[in-house]
Design an enzyme around this catalytic site. Structure first.
Site, PDB file in Angstrom:
ATOM      1  N   ARG A  15       0.845  -1.190   0.000  1.00 17.45           N
ATOM      2  CA  ARG A  15       0.000   0.000   0.000  1.00 17.45           C
ATOM      3  C   ARG A  15       0.880   1.240   0.000  1.00 17.45           C
ATOM      4  O   ARG A  15       2.041   1.206   0.402  1.00 17.45           O
ATOM      5  CB  ARG A  15      -0.947   0.021   1.194  1.00 17.45           C
TER       6      ARG A  15
ATOM      7  N   GLU B 123      -0.320  10.166   8.281  1.00 21.22           N
ATOM      8  CA  GLU B 123       0.859   9.396   8.700  1.00 21.22           C
ATOM      9  C   GLU B 123       1.002   9.402  10.216  1.00 21.22           C
ATOM     10  O   GLU B 123       0.787  10.424  10.868  1.00 21.22           O
ATOM     11  CB  GLU B 123       2.107  10.004   8.065  1.00 21.22           C
TER      12      GLU B 123
ATOM     13  N   ASP C  26      -2.684   5.893  12.574  1.00 18.14           N
ATOM     14  CA  ASP C  26      -3.503   4.707  12.848  1.00 18.14           C
ATOM     15  C   ASP C  26      -3.399   4.256  14.299  1.00 18.14           C
ATOM     16  O   ASP C  26      -4.413   3.941  14.935  1.00 18.14           O
ATOM     17  CB  ASP C  26      -3.189   3.556  11.878  1.00 18.14           C
TER      18      ASP C  26
ATOM     19  N   GLY D  52      11.567  -2.457   3.645  1.00 22.93           N
ATOM     20  CA  GLY D  52      12.062  -1.272   4.335  1.00 22.93           C
ATOM     21  C   GLY D  52      11.821   0.020   3.598  1.00 22.93           C
ATOM     22  O   GLY D  52      12.346   1.067   3.970  1.00 22.93           O
TER      23      GLY D  52
ATOM     24  N   GLY E 170       8.779   1.492   3.121  1.00 19.93           N
ATOM     25  CA  GLY E 170       7.586   2.217   3.534  1.00 19.93           C
ATOM     26  C   GLY E 170       6.354   1.912   2.705  1.00 19.93           C
ATOM     27  O   GLY E 170       5.378   2.650   2.743  1.00 19.93           O
TER      28      GLY E 170
ATOM     29  N   SER F 122       4.888  -1.182   2.878  1.00 26.05           N
ATOM     30  CA  SER F 122       4.175  -2.215   3.614  1.00 26.05           C
ATOM     31  C   SER F 122       4.477  -3.636   3.157  1.00 26.05           C
ATOM     32  O   SER F 122       3.588  -4.448   2.945  1.00 26.05           O
ATOM     33  CB  SER F 122       2.668  -1.960   3.557  1.00 26.05           C
ATOM     34  N   SER F 123       5.759  -3.942   3.066  1.00 31.74           N
ATOM     35  CA  SER F 123       6.147  -5.318   2.758  1.00 31.74           C
ATOM     36  C   SER F 123       5.712  -6.257   3.873  1.00 31.74           C
ATOM     37  O   SER F 123       5.320  -7.405   3.617  1.00 31.74           O
ATOM     38  CB  SER F 123       7.666  -5.413   2.545  1.00 31.74           C
TER      39      SER F 123
ATOM     40  N   ASP G 214      -1.892  -0.656   7.410  1.00 33.49           N
ATOM     41  CA  ASP G 214      -1.247  -1.409   6.333  1.00 33.49           C
ATOM     42  C   ASP G 214      -2.012  -2.692   6.014  1.00 33.49           C
ATOM     43  O   ASP G 214      -2.275  -3.015   4.849  1.00 33.49           O
ATOM     44  CB  ASP G 214       0.193  -1.753   6.718  1.00 33.49           C
TER      45      ASP G 214
END
Length: 406
Positions: free
Chosen positions: A38, A44, A47, A142, A144, A146-147, A198
């Protein structure tokens, strides 16, 4: 133009099938699951403060193929990743006869093992099924994007298929349940104090839309985002961040401290910046700054969704720039490289807005831009950026799903 190639779902599947056949000659996988990454357009570090976020699912993600094993006595599961970014062991086994606990090594395994543990706890199957899986991802680790959530949601999707005939209707996971389960897995097994954005975006994504998520009650609203002349350009700074490095958790604590000082459970309950300013003497200067970002970001995110809904792209872009400034000055999670990428994008005609996205400390920027200005934007960044950036052009895509094996 130096855009990174978006590896298609079909190409990911072929990579995995080839790897599976090489590792298990004469055998074929029977299950294939995919979950997207995503990009967060605005909202930011919101959440885990029960505020609003505004992500969209993107067409890169994690795919898992595998099959149940027939061994009636053995409860061992086998996991293997094809990721070249993993420096630890790329494979491990897990015996389901034993209590499932966080792994000491490999650390990446906790993102799948945590999901397995919580899934089994949720559905309470009559019999645990051993299985083997091979995993690959097209999400830069890494960066950002959303791995971690994409691997969690892909694993949960795989397990839903694996156990689809084993649990009662009332125990089936809704998409929101699934997102919350995966989020809890990351918190408890990977020890990352993340919010649910995420995993929610990976589960709930829909092509042609961004998702306004209210993290207070986990409700959401799809906002059309399908102007064919516009796109999202994600620029990877190639500066790596590590979420468990302490800074993230420190900022989470600052937010909790600010809410408590003001007599609230979370910063979502702080109604205005005026209320925050009135309580400034109850908290440290640093805590005040972190809280100010969260409160103003909530306002920006709601306004941003309205702007996009009304096709007011200039206003949405203005809010993106404001968000970045707040993340840089108040939340202090930007860095020189991200600031430079945002300013370079800002100098290009056809760019509406740009900001850092993700946890910060490196990673990516997200830029809202006309498609016919993408080339100029990339050239400007390549010429002026002190590092070496990678570029991805995205439109929104659908969320996690089963993929038919070919």
């Amino acid at each position: 133009m130096a855009l990174e190639k978006i590896v298609s779902v079909d190409e990911l599947q072929q990579q995995l099938i080839d790897a599976y056949r090489k590792e298990f000659p004469g055998d074929e996988p029977t299950i294939c699951a995919f979950a997207p990454g995503r990009v967060n357009l605005i909202g930011e570090h919101s959440d885990y403060n029960d505020c609003f976020v505004f992500p969209m699912a993107i067409p890169i993600g994690t795919m898992i193929i595998g099959k149940p094993l027939d061994d009636t006595d053995n409860q061992i599961c086998y996991f293997h990743t094809l990721s070249e970014d993993i420096e630890e062991s790329k494979s491990f086994e897990l015996d389901q006869k034993e209590s499932i606990k966080p792994l000491e090594s490999p650390k990446w395994g906790n993102y799948v093992v945590g999901v397995l543990a919580l899934f089994l706890e949720r559905i309470k199957p009559n019999k645990k099924r051993p299985f083997r899986v091979i995993i690959t991802t097209s999400v830069p680790i890494g960066g950002g994007l959303s791995s971690s959530a994409s691997i969690e949601v892909a694993m949960c999707t795989f397990l839903e298929i694996l156990y689809q005939d084993q649990y009662a209707q009332d125990l089936q996971l809704s998409k929101v349940d699934k997102a919350l389960l995966c989020c809890k897995a990351e918190q408890t097994f990977a020890n990352v104090p993340c919010g649910v954005m995420d995993q929610y975006a990976s589960c709930m994504g829909q092509s042609g839309h961004a998702i306004l998520i209210d993290c207070h009650d986990n409700s959401s609203r799809l906002i059309p985002f399908n102007d064919k002349d516009l796109c999202i350009l994600v620029t990877n700074s190639n500066v790596k961040h590590e979420l468990t490095s302490g800074k993230f958790a420190e900022n989470v604590q600052h937010c909790q401290d600010a809410a408590k000082a003001l007599g609230h459970k979370t910063l979502r309950d702080v109604s205005t910046t005026e209320e925050l300013e009135e309580g400034r003497n109850k908290m440290s200067a640093v805590t005040l700054k972190r809280a100010r970002h969260v409160v103003t970001e909530r306002q920006r995110t709601e306004a941003g969704a309205r702007a996009l809904e009304n096709n007011d792209y200039e206003e949405f872009g203005r809010l993106m720039y404001e968000s970045h400034e707040s993340l840089r000055n108040d939340f202090q999670v930007s860095c020189d490289e991200l600031d430079q990428l945002v300013e370079l994008a800002r100098s290009v005609d056809g760019v509406f807005g740009s900001r850092m996205t993700g946890a910060g400390f490196g990673g990516c920027t997200v830029t809202f831009v006309k498609k016919d200005a993408v080339k100029k934007c990339i050239e400007t960044i390549q010429k002026g950026y002190k590092g070496k950036a990678n570029f991805y052009q995205f439109v929104s895509c659908d969320g996690a799903r089963q993929i038919n094996l070919k």
